[in-house]
Design a protein around this motif. Structure first.
Motif, PDB file in Angstrom:
ATOM      1  N   MET A 149      58.850 -15.230  26.530  1.00 13.05           N
ATOM      2  CA  MET A 149      60.201 -14.830  26.861  1.00 13.05           C
ATOM      3  C   MET A 149      60.525 -15.355  28.198  1.00 13.05           C
ATOM      4  SD  MET A 149      61.852 -12.356  29.214  1.00 13.05           S
ATOM      5  CE  MET A 149      60.330 -11.358  29.473  1.00 13.05           C
ATOM      6  N   LEU A 150      59.619 -15.537  29.425  1.00  5.53           N
ATOM      7  CA  LEU A 150      60.031 -16.149  30.828  1.00  5.53           C
ATOM      8  C   LEU A 150      60.139 -17.544  30.447  1.00  5.53           C
ATOM      9  CD1 LEU A 150      57.881 -13.822  32.905  1.00  5.53           C
ATOM     10  CD2 LEU A 150      60.494 -13.798  32.635  1.00  5.53           C
ATOM     11  N   SER A 151      59.472 -18.273  29.768  1.00  4.47           N
ATOM     12  CA  SER A 151      59.368 -19.583  29.417  1.00  4.47           C
ATOM     13  C   SER A 151      60.969 -20.083  29.051  1.00  4.47           C
ATOM     14  CB  SER A 151      58.479 -20.125  28.462  1.00  4.47           C
ATOM     15  OG  SER A 151      57.071 -20.050  29.208  1.00  4.47           O
ATOM     16  N   LEU A 152      61.414 -19.084  27.861  1.00  5.11           N
ATOM     17  CA  LEU A 152      62.773 -19.374  27.284  1.00  5.11           C
ATOM     18  C   LEU A 152      63.914 -19.029  28.399  1.00  5.11           C
ATOM     19  CD1 LEU A 152      62.144 -17.704  23.837  1.00  5.11           C
ATOM     20  CD2 LEU A 152      62.496 -20.021  24.155  1.00  5.11           C
ATOM     21  N   ALA A 153      63.577 -17.776  29.201  1.00  2.99           N
ATOM     22  CA  ALA A 153      64.571 -17.736  30.144  1.00  2.99           C
ATOM     23  C   ALA A 153      64.543 -18.937  30.986  1.00  2.99           C
ATOM     24  CB  ALA A 153      64.200 -16.395  30.868  1.00  2.99           C
ATOM     25  N   ALA A 162      66.411 -11.810  24.446  1.00  4.78           N
ATOM     26  CA  ALA A 162      66.659 -10.306  24.628  1.00  4.78           C
ATOM     27  C   ALA A 162      65.944  -9.724  23.474  1.00  4.78           C
ATOM     28  CB  ALA A 162      67.901 -10.045  24.251  1.00  4.78           C
ATOM     29  N   ALA A 163      65.441 -10.388  22.402  1.00  4.62           N
ATOM     30  CA  ALA A 163      64.637 -10.001  21.283  1.00  4.62           C
ATOM     31  C   ALA A 163      63.104  -9.870  21.862  1.00  4.62           C
ATOM     32  CB  ALA A 163      64.701 -10.508  20.119  1.00  4.62           C
ATOM     33  N   LEU A 164      62.611 -10.837  22.453  1.00  5.97           N
ATOM     34  CA  LEU A 164      61.399 -10.803  23.160  1.00  5.97           C
ATOM     35  C   LEU A 164      61.251  -9.612  24.091  1.00  5.97           C
ATOM     36  CD1 LEU A 164      60.511 -14.497  23.269  1.00  5.97           C
ATOM     37  CD2 LEU A 164      59.539 -12.744  21.765  1.00  5.97           C
ATOM     38  N   ILE A 165      62.171  -9.572  24.983  1.00  5.92           N
ATOM     39  CA  ILE A 165      62.285  -8.447  25.891  1.00  5.92           C
ATOM     40  C   ILE A 165      61.863  -7.173  25.252  1.00  5.92           C
ATOM     41  CG2 ILE A 165      63.749  -6.889  27.424  1.00  5.92           C
ATOM     42  CD1 ILE A 165      65.129  -9.606  28.560  1.00  5.92           C
ATOM     43  N   GLY A 166      62.867  -6.741  23.980  1.00  2.00           N
ATOM     44  CA  GLY A 166      62.657  -5.756  23.572  1.00  2.00           C
ATOM     45  C   GLY A 166      61.099  -5.410  22.897  1.00  2.00           C
ATOM     46  N   LEU A 167      60.446  -6.645  22.347  1.00  2.00           N
ATOM     47  CA  LEU A 167      59.101  -6.705  21.950  1.00  2.00           C
ATOM     48  C   LEU A 167      57.946  -6.194  23.056  1.00  2.00           C
ATOM     49  CD1 LEU A 167      57.006  -6.642  19.506  1.00  2.00           C
ATOM     50  CD2 LEU A 167      57.123  -9.162  19.776  1.00  2.00           C
ATOM     51  N   ALA A 168      58.326  -6.804  24.090  1.00  2.00           N
ATOM     52  CA  ALA A 168      57.422  -6.798  25.316  1.00  2.00           C
ATOM     53  C   ALA A 168      57.499  -5.591  25.998  1.00  2.00           C
ATOM     54  CB  ALA A 168      57.850  -7.770  26.357  1.00  2.00           C
ATOM     55  N   ALA A 169      58.858  -4.972  25.844  1.00  2.00           N
ATOM     56  CA  ALA A 169      58.889  -3.655  26.513  1.00  2.00           C
ATOM     57  C   ALA A 169      58.017  -2.492  25.635  1.00  2.00           C
ATOM     58  CB  ALA A 169      60.386  -3.085  26.272  1.00  2.00           C
ATOM     59  N   TYR A 170      58.354  -2.621  24.057  1.00  2.00           N
ATOM     60  CA  TYR A 170      57.665  -2.091  23.318  1.00  2.00           C
ATOM     61  C   TYR A 170      55.990  -1.820  23.597  1.00  2.00           C
ATOM     62  CZ  TYR A 170      55.131  -0.391  18.948  1.00  2.00           C
ATOM     63  OH  TYR A 170      54.734   0.281  18.133  1.00  2.00           O
ATOM     64  N   LEU A 171      55.443  -3.015  23.702  1.00  2.00           N
ATOM     65  CA  LEU A 171      54.009  -3.109  24.042  1.00  2.00           C
ATOM     66  C   LEU A 171      53.708  -2.619  25.366  1.00  2.00           C
ATOM     67  CD1 LEU A 171      53.336  -6.576  22.622  1.00  2.00           C
ATOM     68  CD2 LEU A 171      53.037  -4.562  21.506  1.00  2.00           C
ATOM     69  N   GLY A 172      54.549  -2.774  26.060  1.00  2.00           N
ATOM     70  CA  GLY A 172      54.637  -2.235  27.503  1.00  2.00           C
ATOM     71  C   GLY A 172      54.328  -0.601  27.519  1.00  2.00           C
ATOM     72  N   GLY A 173      55.211  -0.287  26.796  1.00  2.00           N
ATOM     73  CA  GLY A 173      55.368   1.211  26.736  1.00  2.00           C
ATOM     74  C   GLY A 173      54.019   1.908  25.804  1.00  2.00           C
TER      75      GLY A 173
END
Length: 152
Positions: free
Chosen positions: A97-101, A128-139
């Motif tokens: 995600m950060l590479s794409l950003a 944004a989609a990868l943020i959602g996935l990373a946030a889910y895993l972080g949660g």
């Protein structure tokens, strides 16, 4: 009798409060807001939105890499975090995600006159989609595994 969970303490913390979850909010907000400013620029062609997108992309990418350093410290120095597949998946998705950003910011830095507006929007949506996935895993790391949470 309640199950006693292992206490997984963050090494990158201030007064026991993990830094990584504190630091991600502004970059996440910037990268999600980027989708809205990209759409506004495509619809209105107002250069203000292109400048806003450039700044949001930069703040999101730079701030995300800084926040990732605190997460990396925990991943590499806390063995109980390193043993969790969810932690590795979270880290890999976050780096993607950060590479794409970062690529998104570089495209914008060249200027909107380069005709990259649609590609920038696609990168923003994928980010944004990868943020959602990373946030889910972080949660999951916090709420299921108790990473950075003192359960005593």
């Amino acid at each position: 009798m309640a199950e006693v969970k292992e206490v997984i303490v963050s090494r990158a913390a201030i007064a026991g409060h993990p830094l990584h979850p504190m630091m991600i909010h502004f970059p996440v907000a910037a990268l999600l807001g980027l989708v809205a400013t990209d759409i506004a620029y495509l619809m209105l062609a107002d250069p203000f939105w292109a400048r806003a997108s450039l700044w949001l992309a930069g703040v999101g990418a730079f701030g995300g890499w800084v926040a990732s350093l605190a997460g990396l410290v925990d991943l590499l120095t806390v063995s109980s975090i390193r043993r969790k597949i969810t932690a590795w998946c979270h880290a890999i998705i976050a780096v993607m995600m950060l590479s794409l950003a970062s690529l998104n910011w570089l495209l914008r830095y060249a200027g909107p006159e380069q005709g990259m507006e649609r590609w920038a929007l696609y990168l923003s949506l994928l980010t944004a989609a990868l943020i959602g996935l990373a946030a889910y895993l972080g949660g999951r790391l916090v709420y299921e595994h108790g990473v950075g949470v003192d359960t005593r």
